[in-house]
Design a protein around this motif. Sequence first.
Motif, PDB file in Angstrom:
ATOM      1  N   GLN A  26       0.675  -1.156   0.000  1.00 61.93           N
ATOM      2  CA  GLN A  26       0.000   0.000   0.000  1.00 61.93           C
ATOM      3  C   GLN A  26       0.739   1.267   0.000  1.00 61.93           C
ATOM      4  O   GLN A  26       1.670   1.425   0.712  1.00 61.93           O
ATOM      5  N   THR A  27       0.016   1.745   0.041  1.00 65.45           N
ATOM      6  CA  THR A  27       0.735   2.622  -0.822  1.00 65.45           C
ATOM      7  C   THR A  27       0.295   4.019  -0.539  1.00 65.45           C
ATOM      8  O   THR A  27      -0.835   4.248  -0.201  1.00 65.45           O
ATOM      9  N   VAL A  28       1.229   4.985  -0.707  1.00 69.85           N
ATOM     10  CA  VAL A  28       0.892   6.365  -0.421  1.00 69.85           C
ATOM     11  C   VAL A  28      -0.073   6.840  -1.481  1.00 69.85           C
ATOM     12  O   VAL A  28       0.247   6.835  -2.644  1.00 69.85           O
ATOM     13  N   ARG A  29      -1.242   7.269  -1.064  1.00 69.54           N
ATOM     14  CA  ARG A  29      -2.244   7.670  -2.037  1.00 69.54           C
ATOM     15  C   ARG A  29      -2.494   9.162  -1.945  1.00 69.54           C
ATOM     16  O   ARG A  29      -2.370   9.775  -0.895  1.00 69.54           O
ATOM     17  N   ALA A  30      -2.875   9.757  -3.063  1.00 70.97           N
ATOM     18  CA  ALA A  30      -3.440  11.102  -3.045  1.00 70.97           C
ATOM     19  C   ALA A  30      -4.926  10.905  -2.796  1.00 70.97           C
ATOM     20  O   ALA A  30      -5.386  10.924  -1.674  1.00 70.97           O
ATOM     21  N   GLU A  31      -5.673  10.676  -3.859  1.00 72.35           N
ATOM     22  CA  GLU A  31      -7.064  10.290  -3.716  1.00 72.35           C
ATOM     23  C   GLU A  31      -7.238   8.955  -4.403  1.00 72.35           C
ATOM     24  O   GLU A  31      -6.495   8.628  -5.331  1.00 72.35           O
ATOM     25  N   ALA A  32      -8.185   8.139  -3.917  1.00 75.93           N
ATOM     26  CA  ALA A  32      -8.357   6.782  -4.447  1.00 75.93           C
ATOM     27  C   ALA A  32      -7.016   6.056  -4.379  1.00 75.93           C
ATOM     28  O   ALA A  32      -6.434   5.965  -3.317  1.00 75.93           O
ATOM     29  N   PHE A  33      -6.495   5.544  -5.506  1.00 76.21           N
ATOM     30  CA  PHE A  33      -5.233   4.812  -5.459  1.00 76.21           C
ATOM     31  C   PHE A  33      -4.144   5.513  -6.267  1.00 76.21           C
ATOM     32  O   PHE A  33      -3.227   4.881  -6.781  1.00 76.21           O
ATOM     33  N   LEU A  79       9.625   4.308  -1.524  1.00 74.79           N
ATOM     34  CA  LEU A  79       8.764   4.652  -0.396  1.00 74.79           C
ATOM     35  C   LEU A  79       8.553   3.411   0.460  1.00 74.79           C
ATOM     36  O   LEU A  79       8.131   2.369  -0.052  1.00 74.79           O
ATOM     37  N   LEU A  80       8.860   3.512   1.732  1.00 77.09           N
ATOM     38  CA  LEU A  80       8.660   2.412   2.681  1.00 77.09           C
ATOM     39  C   LEU A  80       7.409   2.731   3.484  1.00 77.09           C
ATOM     40  O   LEU A  80       7.386   3.683   4.265  1.00 77.09           O
ATOM     41  N   ILE A  81       6.357   1.929   3.266  1.00 76.72           N
ATOM     42  CA  ILE A  81       5.022   2.248   3.775  1.00 76.72           C
ATOM     43  C   ILE A  81       4.593   1.261   4.844  1.00 76.72           C
ATOM     44  O   ILE A  81       4.730   0.048   4.672  1.00 76.72           O
ATOM     45  N   GLY A  82       4.057   1.765   5.929  1.00 78.14           N
ATOM     46  CA  GLY A  82       3.398   0.950   6.931  1.00 78.14           C
ATOM     47  C   GLY A  82       2.100   1.616   7.328  1.00 78.14           C
ATOM     48  O   GLY A  82       1.939   2.824   7.162  1.00 78.14           O
ATOM     49  N   GLY A  83       1.166   0.851   7.834  1.00 71.91           N
ATOM     50  CA  GLY A  83      -0.092   1.470   8.238  1.00 71.91           C
ATOM     51  C   GLY A  83      -1.173   0.439   8.485  1.00 71.91           C
ATOM     52  O   GLY A  83      -0.980  -0.763   8.290  1.00 71.91           O
ATOM     53  N   THR A  84      -2.315   0.919   8.942  1.00 76.69           N
ATOM     54  CA  THR A  84      -3.426   0.031   9.269  1.00 76.69           C
ATOM     55  C   THR A  84      -4.746   0.614   8.784  1.00 76.69           C
ATOM     56  O   THR A  84      -4.895   1.832   8.626  1.00 76.69           O
ATOM     57  N   VAL A  85      -5.690  -0.300   8.546  1.00 76.30           N
ATOM     58  CA  VAL A  85      -7.087   0.050   8.269  1.00 76.30           C
ATOM     59  C   VAL A  85      -7.932  -0.635   9.331  1.00 76.30           C
ATOM     60  O   VAL A  85      -7.845  -1.858   9.507  1.00 76.30           O
ATOM     61  N   ARG A  86      -8.725   0.139  10.043  1.00 75.34           N
ATOM     62  CA  ARG A  86      -9.600  -0.424  11.080  1.00 75.34           C
ATOM     63  C   ARG A  86     -11.055  -0.184  10.699  1.00 75.34           C
ATOM     64  O   ARG A  86     -11.440   0.937  10.372  1.00 75.34           O
ATOM     65  N   ASP A 444     -11.344   3.662   9.534  1.00 75.99           N
ATOM     66  CA  ASP A 444     -10.295   4.574   9.977  1.00 75.99           C
ATOM     67  C   ASP A 444      -8.953   4.078   9.442  1.00 75.99           C
ATOM     68  O   ASP A 444      -8.535   2.952   9.720  1.00 75.99           O
ATOM     69  N   THR A 445      -8.266   4.906   8.640  1.00 81.07           N
ATOM     70  CA  THR A 445      -7.004   4.524   7.998  1.00 81.07           C
ATOM     71  C   THR A 445      -5.895   5.483   8.401  1.00 81.07           C
ATOM     72  O   THR A 445      -6.093   6.701   8.436  1.00 81.07           O
ATOM     73  N   THR A 446      -4.726   4.931   8.699  1.00 85.37           N
ATOM     74  CA  THR A 446      -3.527   5.721   8.989  1.00 85.37           C
ATOM     75  C   THR A 446      -2.343   5.091   8.271  1.00 85.37           C
ATOM     76  O   THR A 446      -2.166   3.872   8.323  1.00 85.37           O
ATOM     77  N   LEU A 447      -1.554   5.900   7.592  1.00 89.58           N
ATOM     78  CA  LEU A 447      -0.361   5.417   6.919  1.00 89.58           C
ATOM     79  C   LEU A 447       0.860   6.220   7.360  1.00 89.58           C
ATOM     80  O   LEU A 447       0.762   7.421   7.601  1.00 89.58           O
ATOM     81  N   HIS A 448       1.992   5.527   7.454  1.00 85.50           N
ATOM     82  CA  HIS A 448       3.273   6.161   7.760  1.00 85.50           C
ATOM     83  C   HIS A 448       4.237   5.855   6.621  1.00 85.50           C
ATOM     84  O   HIS A 448       4.333   4.710   6.170  1.00 85.50           O
ATOM     85  N   VAL A 449       4.954   6.871   6.173  1.00 89.01           N
ATOM     86  CA  VAL A 449       5.781   6.749   4.973  1.00 89.01           C
ATOM     87  C   VAL A 449       7.213   7.194   5.265  1.00 89.01           C
ATOM     88  O   VAL A 449       7.427   8.282   5.806  1.00 89.01           O
TER      89      VAL A 449
END
Length: 458
Positions: A26-33, A79-86, A444-449
């Motif tokens: 996943q991936t750093v998104r602007a809007e949508a994908f 880009l090294l991406i981590g994050g969660t979707v709850r 609820d989504t949070t991403l760290h890049v």
Amino acid sequence: MTTLIICRLIVSCLILGLFNTIITPQTVRAEAFRILDHGASATGQGAAFTAQADDASALHYNPAGMTQLQGIQFYAGTLLIGGTVRFKSDLGPTVKGGVGGTISTPPPSSLFLTANLPALGLDNLPNWTVGIGVTTPYALNIEYPDDSLISPILTRASLPLIDIKPTLAYKVNDYISVGGGLDIYTFASFLGEGQAELQQNAAPGNPFGIPAGTSLEANGTDTALGFNASVLWTPFRNQDGHPLVNLAFVYRNGPNLDLKGDFLAGGTRLAGASTTIELPDVYTWAIAGWPIRNAKHEWKVEVDLDYADWSGFKDLNLQLSNGAVIQNPRDYGDAWVLMVGTEFKALSPSALPHWDVAFRTGYVRSESPIPNRTFEPAVPDSDFNAFSAGMGFLCHAPGKFLGILPCDIFGAKAIGMDLAYQALLYDERNVQNNQQPLLNGKWDTTLHVGALSVRMNF
């Protein structure tokens, strides 16, 4: 001289390939994908880089900016991406998804190589710059547990799409430059599975008579051709000829991806499958100003505005070779993205006399084009705020890069590294009246890049 130039190009390409091999672990998104970030320098400024466009990543952000680059330059980053979707369902259960591990694999990466034509021995074409790039402007990689409430809708989605970008820029005069190129969207076997994939578990009582809980997969690939065009206007320069104000406009055409592949159940092919993803046309306006720009310090402030027209993405209907059609409405709208960024550079400071050091920060506010009715867990999107910070280091001879490599190795004029961190904080989204009742609830989504780029200038 020509032989030396060819050797430098070969070395540059080898270093680029080596860097990508080492980083692609996943991936750093602007809007949508859609992904905004294609270089750590830009990421540190909230992707507000279209009007600055003064390193080789200009090939993506604003091709017209390539005319600002001297000699031969390359830039490689990841880009090294981590994050969660709850997801808290209205039915009670909670579902947690993410990028399939601590860091998403494969990570979105970018490679850029530019050359002012006189650097290639074409002295009679001083105003032309050429370039080639590979980026991941649209990507997706997300997973949910096989036994979750939403497993009959999605367990995994992947879109490892790359964009190959042959590009050309021309300096009309000291005020105006134009640029443009092709966008060749395709898939590569060394990135993930080398194809778009959607996976889910068969629901009880499904129309195909497949036993409940059986793993289902639809996949496909395609190659599509788009294009981009841009302009850079510099109405004011300082006494050394460096820009004090830049204004920019970029248009990116979004083609249709006509994906063709297979529909599988339990790993067995049941039918051929096809669908279409309609990528958006994207328009970008940008202005950058340098309140300070002298021999010792540079301070830039920039504001960019993106408009992405996703309204052509009406559905993701899956056409099977046996005549069946699986309906997947999308009905996306449009979205605006605001990017604000700043950069402060210390040029050859006394503590690091052979280095230029940059400090960056930025902010992004993005809308979502996805309506509640067709919201789906493959793209758990909502409006978001993103905050970023970064640093850049550019080493000149006789300095040593990382204390090891001479900064003029292979005849280079400079070697640099850019680092950035970004946090994407999505607004909590309360989905109601969805076409899939199982998806109603709070998302609820949070991403760290973490962004890392290296560059060499010849």
